[in-house]
Design a protein around this motif. Sequence first.
Motif, PDB file in Angstrom:
ATOM      1  N   ASP A   1      -0.343  -4.269   6.059  1.00  0.00           N
ATOM      2  CA  ASP A   1      -1.070  -3.720   7.208  1.00  0.00           C
ATOM      3  C   ASP A   1      -2.529  -4.105   7.018  1.00  0.00           C
ATOM      4  OD1 ASP A   1       1.307  -2.569   7.835  1.00  0.00           O
ATOM      5  OD2 ASP A   1       0.622  -0.491   7.705  1.00  0.00           O
TER       6      ASP A   1
ATOM      7  N   HIS B   1       0.844  -1.200   0.000  1.00  0.00           N
ATOM      8  CA  HIS B   1       0.000   0.000   0.000  1.00  0.00           C
ATOM      9  C   HIS B   1       0.875   1.244   0.000  1.00  0.00           C
ATOM     10  CE1 HIS B   1       0.821  -0.560   4.284  1.00  0.00           C
ATOM     11  NE2 HIS B   1       0.175   0.542   4.627  1.00  0.00           N
TER      12      HIS B   1
ATOM     13  N   HIS C   1       5.386  -5.302  12.655  1.00  0.00           N
ATOM     14  CA  HIS C   1       4.766  -3.972  12.723  1.00  0.00           C
ATOM     15  C   HIS C   1       4.390  -3.535  14.138  1.00  0.00           C
ATOM     16  CE1 HIS C   1       2.699  -0.483  10.971  1.00  0.00           C
ATOM     17  NE2 HIS C   1       3.120  -0.870   9.786  1.00  0.00           N
TER      18      HIS C   1
ATOM     19  N   ASP D   1       5.738   4.281   5.527  1.00  0.00           N
ATOM     20  CA  ASP D   1       6.607   3.284   6.167  1.00  0.00           C
ATOM     21  C   ASP D   1       6.819   2.061   5.277  1.00  0.00           C
ATOM     22  OD1 ASP D   1       3.830   2.953   6.769  1.00  0.00           O
ATOM     23  OD2 ASP D   1       4.292   1.533   8.367  1.00  0.00           O
ATOM     24  N   HIS D   2       6.060   1.968   4.160  1.00  0.00           N
ATOM     25  CA  HIS D   2       6.191   0.825   3.246  1.00  0.00           C
ATOM     26  C   HIS D   2       6.783   1.210   1.887  1.00  0.00           C
ATOM     27  CE1 HIS D   2       3.696  -1.902   5.829  1.00  0.00           C
ATOM     28  NE2 HIS D   2       3.424  -0.714   6.342  1.00  0.00           N
TER      29      HIS D   2
HETATM   30 ZN   LIG Z   1       2.618   0.268   8.107  1.00  0.00          ZN
END
Ligand SMILES: [Zn+2]
Length: 267
Positions: A162, A55, A224, A59-60
């Motif tokens: 996530d 996504h 995570h 953070d990804h």
């Molecule tokens: Zn995340």
Amino acid sequence: MSLSVRILGASGGIGPNRRTTSILIDEDILIDAGIGVGDLTLSELQKIRHVFLTHSHLDHIGFLPMLADMVYSPDSPPIQIHALPATLKALREHVFNWVIWPDFTCLPTPAQPILEFRPIGSEEQVTIGSREVRALPALHTVPTVGYGVIHHDGMGFAFTGDTTSSEALWDALNALPYLDLLMIESGLPDEMDSLADLSKHYTPHRLSDDLDALRHDPRIAITHLKPGHEMAIRQQLQQSQYASRMVLLEGAERFELHAQNRTLKAG
Ligand SMILES: [Zn+2]
Ligand SMILES: [Zn+2]
């Protein structure tokens, strides 16, 4: 033959020895491009041919721009960036927009760029040599998929991205032919259940409940965890009936999956 899963980053935040989500499959497939990508050497970065993004959250994807800037070689074909159309649109508009970063989908030339965007549907699959990467529908605050990586010789890995509780996700995990290692998040502690609801993350209690639906019997790699809440999440996961199969990722693990390790729950 084996399927190699190298965890480069598995934290829900930053700090000493904490890197955000990124996973290297064998040498050529990267899933998500968080801070963990920064630990790869130049020659390791140059071997990456496919990036699968779950996504658009920072953070990804945060280190994808730096990756693109590092790997140029005039003889290499473009790196394929596989993601949902909404994720690719977000990257185009908000990252590779010539303001935050140059548009590496048309550099150095539009005919042979460094990155090539490849939209993927939420249950579509891509075959890369002896491996098949299958998108898995997840449920988060922006369009999100997880990925199942199936090796033809009978090994399977899945990363959920996530997500919070979603029947479609568990159906898709159950539909994978093999699942030796499941990497799934448990981002917030049970007492932050209402925030988990809003931000669409798992808590230990919800995760433990949902694992009942899984027909496979994999090792469960937990990812995570929010810094500051790691101890609470760890203690709550220890109460789970699945605790003995869980490993809480630190962010530097390597798993080698072999066909003979595969087990499948009956039914
Ligand atoms: Zn995340
Ligand atoms: Zn997210």
